[in-house]
Design an enzyme around this catalytic site. Structure first.
Site, PDB file in Angstrom:
ATOM      1  N   ASP A   1       8.748  24.101  26.026  1.00  0.00           N
ATOM      2  CA  ASP A   1      10.080  24.572  26.393  1.00  0.00           C
ATOM      3  C   ASP A   1      10.131  26.094  26.363  1.00  0.00           C
ATOM      4  O   ASP A   1       9.881  26.718  25.331  1.00  0.00           O
ATOM      5  CB  ASP A   1      11.128  23.987  25.442  1.00  0.00           C
ATOM      6  CG  ASP A   1      11.211  22.477  25.561  1.00  0.00           C
ATOM      7  OD1 ASP A   1      11.584  22.003  26.647  1.00  0.00           O
ATOM      8  OD2 ASP A   1      10.885  21.783  24.582  1.00  0.00           O
TER       9      ASP A   1
ATOM     10  N   ASP B   1       6.775  31.384  23.811  1.00  0.00           N
ATOM     11  CA  ASP B   1       7.884  32.298  24.091  1.00  0.00           C
ATOM     12  C   ASP B   1       8.604  32.768  22.836  1.00  0.00           C
ATOM     13  O   ASP B   1       9.578  33.514  22.927  1.00  0.00           O
ATOM     14  CB  ASP B   1       8.896  31.624  25.027  1.00  0.00           C
ATOM     15  CG  ASP B   1       9.641  30.479  24.338  1.00  0.00           C
ATOM     16  OD1 ASP B   1       8.970  29.591  23.779  1.00  0.00           O
ATOM     17  OD2 ASP B   1      10.889  30.481  24.360  1.00  0.00           O
TER      18      ASP B   1
ATOM     19  N   ASP C   1       2.773  26.243  24.456  1.00  0.00           N
ATOM     20  CA  ASP C   1       4.136  25.804  24.171  1.00  0.00           C
ATOM     21  C   ASP C   1       4.726  25.167  25.434  1.00  0.00           C
ATOM     22  O   ASP C   1       4.241  25.421  26.552  1.00  0.00           O
ATOM     23  CB  ASP C   1       4.960  27.021  23.736  1.00  0.00           C
ATOM     24  CG  ASP C   1       6.420  26.691  23.549  1.00  0.00           C
ATOM     25  OD1 ASP C   1       6.729  25.745  22.800  1.00  0.00           O
ATOM     26  OD2 ASP C   1       7.262  27.387  24.161  1.00  0.00           O
TER      27      ASP C   1
END
Length: 259
Positions: free
Chosen positions: A11, A208, A9
């Site tokens: 961001d 996240d 991932d």
């Protein structure tokens, strides 16, 4: 366990805002030494893959456009498969509309002409956008969302994301979207696997978010790692149906997991 692929991932995992998260760039270098292929997978629909790759290179990370898969990339793929002949009405920022247009899809701002409404990230979302979507969404018009992220992490805290727009449009039209792309959709999982060319069981996915990153990795049998640098942490893990295989402080801790 030997891993051949890594899905990472962006961001909240590699960057926060425009800045790299401490240790992330060195971790990417270490990951490339341990696996055959790396794929950057983001639900941010506003930035084209080539621009994302350019930004990563400017920060000092190796990246090509082919190594970046975004929510809009997945949305374009879905529309080409299911709605190639339909006029597309975007309820989304111009950066998203431009990518749809550049992909050869036919865009319209005429609610009566629309065959599909695409809802996505839109910082200037307005009441009139809801009215336009409501006018367009008759029984013959599909609703497609770019991604489900209700909020996005920034350097100044969480901000409303695409999911907020998708949910607003779906709510006013009193209908569920035909599809919401990005993670954890099946379309995005399939595209990621195709890009990597590596069996899912030989891949590690790092992100996240539990409901997108971890959920998608679980759905296809990847080893999942949640980092605490973005949206979710230990408290959310205890309450979530999606359970990561590992929870670490940051991407910097991931290479050690791979041996």
């Amino acid at each position: 366990m030997t891993y051949r692929g890594a899905v990472v991932d962006l961001d909240g995992t590699v960057v926060r805002g425009g800045d790299p998260i401490p240790g992330a760039l060195d971790a990417l270098t270490a990951l490339r030494e341990r696996v055959d292929r790396v794929l950057f997978l983001t639900n941010n629909p506003t930035v084209p893959p080539a621009e994302y790759a350019r930004r990563l290179r400017a920060l000092g990370a190796d990246a090509t456009a082919a190594e970046v898969l975004t929510a809009t990339t997945a949305t374009i793929h879905y529309l080409r498969e299911r709605h190639a002949e339909d006029d597309v009405l975007p309820i989304a920022e111009e950066s998203i509309a431009a990518q749809l247009r550049d992909a050869g899809l036919t865009l319209t701002d005429d609610a009566e002409a629309a065959g599909v409404v695409v809802a996505g990230y839109h910082r200037e979302f307005h009441y009139r956008d809801l009215q336009t979507a409501l006018d367009a969404l008759d029984d013959d018009t599909a609703l497609v969302g770019t991604d489900p992220d209700r909020t996005v992490p920034t350097e100044s805290g969480r901000k409303p994301g695409s999911g907020a727009i998708v949910n607003a449009v779906a709510g006013v039209a009193d209908r569920e979207p035909e599809a919401v792309l990005g993670k954890p959709s099946e379309t995005t999982a399939r595209l990621a696997a195709d890009r990597l060319g590596v069996p899912a069981r030989e891949c590690v996915l790092v992100g996240d978010r539990l409901d997108t990153d971890v959920a998608m990795g679980e759905s296809v049998g990847m080893t999942t790692v949640l980092v605490r640098t973005g949206v979710d942490g230990d408290e959310e893990v205890s309450e979530s149906e999606a359970k990561p295989d590992h929870v670490v402080d940051s991407l910097a801790d991931v290479p050690a997991l791979l041996g």
